[in-house]
Design a protein around this motif. Structure first.
Motif, PDB file in Angstrom:
ATOM      1  N   MET A 198      -4.641  16.804  -2.005  1.00 39.67           N
ATOM      2  CA  MET A 198      -5.052  17.982  -2.768  1.00 39.67           C
ATOM      3  C   MET A 198      -5.919  17.567  -3.953  1.00 39.67           C
ATOM      4  N   ASP A 199      -7.170  17.957  -3.913  1.00 40.33           N
ATOM      5  CA  ASP A 199      -8.151  17.588  -4.922  1.00 40.33           C
ATOM      6  C   ASP A 199      -7.791  18.209  -6.273  1.00 40.33           C
ATOM      7  N   VAL A 200      -7.864  17.409  -7.335  1.00 40.27           N
ATOM      8  CA  VAL A 200      -7.574  17.825  -8.727  1.00 40.27           C
ATOM      9  C   VAL A 200      -6.543  18.956  -8.799  1.00 40.27           C
ATOM     10  N   ILE A 201      -5.423  18.760  -8.128  1.00 45.04           N
ATOM     11  CA  ILE A 201      -4.452  19.850  -7.997  1.00 45.04           C
ATOM     12  C   ILE A 201      -3.784  20.183  -9.329  1.00 45.04           C
ATOM     13  N   ASN A 202      -3.743  19.241 -10.259  1.00 48.26           N
ATOM     14  CA  ASN A 202      -3.105  19.539 -11.546  1.00 48.26           C
ATOM     15  C   ASN A 202      -3.994  20.364 -12.458  1.00 48.26           C
ATOM     16  N   MET A 203      -5.159  20.809 -11.945  1.00 47.87           N
ATOM     17  CA  MET A 203      -6.066  21.628 -12.737  1.00 47.87           C
ATOM     18  C   MET A 203      -6.039  23.100 -12.328  1.00 47.87           C
ATOM     19  N   ILE A 204      -5.187  23.467 -11.360  1.00 48.57           N
ATOM     20  CA  ILE A 204      -5.199  24.864 -10.904  1.00 48.57           C
ATOM     21  C   ILE A 204      -4.508  25.797 -11.891  1.00 48.57           C
ATOM     22  N   GLY A 205      -3.729  25.259 -12.824  1.00 47.68           N
ATOM     23  CA  GLY A 205      -3.124  26.090 -13.871  1.00 47.68           C
ATOM     24  C   GLY A 205      -3.859  25.874 -15.183  1.00 47.68           C
ATOM     25  N   LYS A 206      -4.327  26.939 -15.798  1.00 47.00           N
ATOM     26  CA  LYS A 206      -5.067  26.822 -17.059  1.00 47.00           C
ATOM     27  C   LYS A 206      -4.392  27.637 -18.152  1.00 47.00           C
ATOM     28  N   ASP A 223     -13.567  17.940 -23.947  1.00 51.30           N
ATOM     29  CA  ASP A 223     -12.757  17.715 -22.760  1.00 51.30           C
ATOM     30  C   ASP A 223     -11.570  18.677 -22.864  1.00 51.30           C
ATOM     31  N   PRO A 224     -11.430  19.600 -21.894  1.00 52.83           N
ATOM     32  CA  PRO A 224     -10.335  20.580 -22.004  1.00 52.83           C
ATOM     33  C   PRO A 224      -8.947  19.951 -22.025  1.00 52.83           C
ATOM     34  N   GLY A 225      -8.835  18.699 -21.514  1.00 56.39           N
ATOM     35  CA  GLY A 225      -7.545  18.013 -21.546  1.00 56.39           C
ATOM     36  C   GLY A 225      -6.446  18.848 -20.906  1.00 56.39           C
ATOM     37  N   ASN A 226      -5.296  18.890 -21.554  1.00 56.41           N
ATOM     38  CA  ASN A 226      -4.165  19.602 -20.975  1.00 56.41           C
ATOM     39  C   ASN A 226      -4.266  21.115 -21.097  1.00 56.41           C
ATOM     40  N   LEU A 227      -5.379  21.606 -21.659  1.00 59.99           N
ATOM     41  CA  LEU A 227      -5.647  23.044 -21.593  1.00 59.99           C
ATOM     42  C   LEU A 227      -6.013  23.441 -20.168  1.00 59.99           C
ATOM     43  N   SER A 228      -6.524  22.458 -19.402  1.00 64.91           N
ATOM     44  CA  SER A 228      -6.892  22.731 -18.007  1.00 64.91           C
ATOM     45  C   SER A 228      -6.198  21.787 -17.037  1.00 64.91           C
ATOM     46  N   LYS A 229      -5.395  20.852 -17.525  1.00 69.59           N
ATOM     47  CA  LYS A 229      -4.690  19.916 -16.646  1.00 69.59           C
ATOM     48  C   LYS A 229      -3.207  19.913 -17.009  1.00 69.59           C
ATOM     49  N   ASN A 230      -2.377  19.825 -15.973  1.00 69.15           N
ATOM     50  CA  ASN A 230      -0.923  19.669 -16.157  1.00 69.15           C
ATOM     51  C   ASN A 230      -0.304  20.831 -16.935  1.00 69.15           C
ATOM     52  N   GLY A 255      -1.182  14.751  -4.336  1.00 73.87           N
ATOM     53  CA  GLY A 255      -2.029  15.516  -5.230  1.00 73.87           C
ATOM     54  C   GLY A 255      -2.823  14.620  -6.156  1.00 73.87           C
ATOM     55  N   GLU A 256      -4.134  14.809  -6.201  1.00 70.52           N
ATOM     56  CA  GLU A 256      -4.952  14.104  -7.185  1.00 70.52           C
ATOM     57  C   GLU A 256      -4.666  14.719  -8.546  1.00 70.52           C
ATOM     58  N   ALA A 257      -4.294  13.884  -9.524  1.00 69.44           N
ATOM     59  CA  ALA A 257      -3.815  14.407 -10.807  1.00 69.44           C
ATOM     60  C   ALA A 257      -4.368  13.589 -11.971  1.00 69.44           C
ATOM     61  N   PRO A 258      -5.638  13.804 -12.329  1.00 72.63           N
ATOM     62  CA  PRO A 258      -6.191  13.072 -13.473  1.00 72.63           C
ATOM     63  C   PRO A 258      -5.436  13.367 -14.762  1.00 72.63           C
ATOM     64  N   ASP A 259      -5.261  12.346 -15.591  1.00 74.22           N
ATOM     65  CA  ASP A 259      -4.630  12.449 -16.908  1.00 74.22           C
ATOM     66  C   ASP A 259      -3.139  12.749 -16.854  1.00 74.22           C
TER      67      ASP A 259
END
Length: 562
Positions: A198-206, A223-230, A255-259
């Motif tokens: 799953m591509d950048v799956i930790n970014m689907i919740g903002k 960089d939106p950081g955890n505003l757009s990740k995790n 799941g691909e999960a940057p940061d």
């Protein structure tokens, strides 16, 4: 620890565009993959992960999908895919699809409809916001540079795109969108595929308030950081996905999960969380980054690398599962980055394979890694195809922050096209990849680095990978043993143990081009030892003290003293 088939598997990533062209158009395709299934069977892998093969205008090499149920014409047809699936399964090889659901292409029918009016039923499938005083809704920057917002001239509203402006982000707040995605996933699973990456799956919740991010001084955008990740919402969506889709099939999910941090990763992969099997973390991929990220690289520090790798091994131990990789389609070739791609290319490629495959987690081999393919140095920026690379070159040179030579040097080291040059099958024209004109140039070293030259060479990198893979399948300790770092302060050696019941696996890896003395810690007690694998011929089989050769690797199985 619970045992599952996906913990015991070896995954091989295929970048279809660059793997094998079957029809002479210069682009790899599904029938090309079918041609090479016996090669992959010979290597011993269990799962093939296909980077996206869906219909796409190819703004980001297939990661901008215009039809989730169609196959890109350059790659073939849905019938070709069905044949690939059947032929792989005949060889007991599973297929894992790439699932790109943080965003779609702007040419997807959903987005075409969404743009038509503010009242269109698909409008809320994407994230639309009003601007502020003639500016975007906030200061978020996109991963490929510039603002993360694009103005739609017709409605005078902005849509969010955390990647290219041709990759609008999907709005996971919309229940109907989620149902459509879950239905699409079931469609593929009913076809018989065996899982999803799953591509950048930790970014689907903002963060739904879309606040400004913190400017770091490198760009006018944040960089939106955890505003757009995790964001916590991502777990609601993944638990719903698991309940509605994933739990109904015996599949592999990553799941691909940057940061992501180890504690955050456990929220994704904990066995009581009902979300995913494992995630791709990126922390070790940032080793050596400078103030400008990978484009401002500093010297590789083995100590920093050991700290990061050990942290992930230890903190997930007994709580979750790691994915193991040192390169992929977005990262440079591992032998060029972590090894020595000149004098010690063969030795260091084998050492890195040993190091990675003896760790706890599911190993991922990226195409060409198993024959020691290297980074490439194209003469001209015009030879590069990657959108991230081209945007970086333009941004740094136009701003005057880097000269042409400085940014080209960074691209040679860390650009994504290093991993995307055609697979080197033989020493014939275009490395046997195509009879036509390849979509991107072949690395000139294919004359001596190619698969055909290695298949019958018992000392080749390819045959070494076969041995490593067989060891994982033979010894349970390699899959399920507990990890412990030893010689933590050694600047040149990465050594660790795995322990299961009365057995200890001792892994010794020299990460430098000089001879280095290894001394076994006194607290490691054993009655008997067995050398399982080494990338050199071992003449003196003592492990109390070993003068390791450049990039030497050894693995011993020790029986513990009572």
């Amino acid at each position: 620890m619970n045992k599952y088939w996906w913990k015991e598997s070896i995954v091989y990533q295929i970048y279809p565009r660059s793997f094998k062209d079957s029809n002479g158009d210069g682009i790899g395709d599904l029938r090309g993959i079918i041609e090479k299934l016996d090669y992959l069977k010979e290597l011993g892998v269990d799962v093939l992960w296909l980077s996206p093969v869906y219909e796409s205008p190819n703004d980001d090499n297939g990661y901008d999908i215009s039809n989730y149920k169609g196959i890109m014409k350059e790659f073939g047809t849905i019938e070709d895919f069905d044949l690939l699936l059947a032929e792989a399964h005949n060889r007991k090889i599973k297929i894992m699809m790439d699932l790109v659901i943080n965003h779609s292409s702007d040419e997807h029918q959903w987005f075409i409809e969404s743009k038509k009016s503010k009242t269109n039923k698909y409008r809320d499938y994407y994230i639309w916001r009003d601007g502020k005083d003639g500016l975007p809704p906030n200061n978020w920057g996109g991963c490929f540079g510039g603002s993360a917002w694009e103005l739609d001239p017709q409605s005078q509203m902005y849509y969010l795109h955390l990647f290219s402006k041709k990759q609008p982000d999907l709005n996971w707040e919309n229940e109907n969108l989620r149902k459509e995605i879950f239905s699409m996933m079931k469609w593929w699973l009913e076809k018989g595929i065996d899982g999803f990456r799953m591509d950048v799956i930790n970014m689907i919740g903002k963060d739904q308030s879309y606040p400004d991010g913190i400017i770091n001084g490198i760009s006018i955008y944040a960089d939106p950081g955890n505003l757009s990740k995790n964001h916590p919402k991502v777990h609601d969506y993944l638990q719903e996905m698991n309940k509605e889709v994933l739990s109904k099939y015996d599949i592999i999910t990553v799941g691909e999960a940057p940061d992501v941090t180890p504690s955050q990763a456990i929220e994704f992969v904990g066995e009581d969380r009902n979300e995913l099997n494992m995630v791709f973390e990126f922390e070790h991929m940032s080793v050596g980054d400078g103030p400008e990220g990978k484009w401002g690289e500093t010297t590789f520090d083995l100590g920093e690398f050991k700290t990061i790798m050990s942290k992930w091994q230890s903190k997930l131990q007994g709580k979750g599962w790691n994915s193991l990789y040192l390169n992929n389609h977005d990262q440079p070739r591992m032998v060029s980055r972590f090894g020595n791609d000149n004098k010690y290319r063969i030795e260091s490629a084998k050492m890195l394979a040993t190091f990675l495959h003896m760790l706890t987690g599911t190993p991922y081999i990226y195409q060409g890694e198993e024959i020691g393919m290297t980074n490439v140095k194209f003469d001209s920026i015009n030879d590069y195809k990657d959108i991230e690379t081209l945007n970086a070159y333009k941004g740094f040179t136009e701003s005057g922050k880097k000269s042409h030579n400085e940014i080209m040097d960074a691209i040679y080291k860390r650009g994504r096209d290093n991993a995307r040059t055609p697979f080197q099958w033989n020493d014939k024209n275009n490395a046997g990849f195509t009879d036509g004109n390849p979509w991107i140039k072949v690395n000139p070293n294919y004359k001596y680095i190619n698969a055909q030259a290695q298949l019958d060479d018992e000392n080749s990198i390819f045959n070494y990978y076969k041995k490593v893979i067989r060891l994982r399948k033979k010894y349970e300790i390699i899959v399920y043993g507990d990890y412990n770092l030893i010689l933590e302060d050694n600047k040149y050696i990465y050594s660790y143990t795995r322990k299961l019941n009365d057995e200890i696996l001792l892994v010794i890896c020299n990460f430098c081009e000089n001879p280095v003395l290894f001394s076994i810690p006194k607290d490691i007690k054993y009655d008997r030892k067995e050398l399982l694998i080494s990338n050199y011929i071992v003449d003196i089989d003592s492990i109390d003290e070993i003068m390791l050769k450049p990039y030497e690797a050894r693995v011993y199985l020790l029986k513990n003293k009572a």
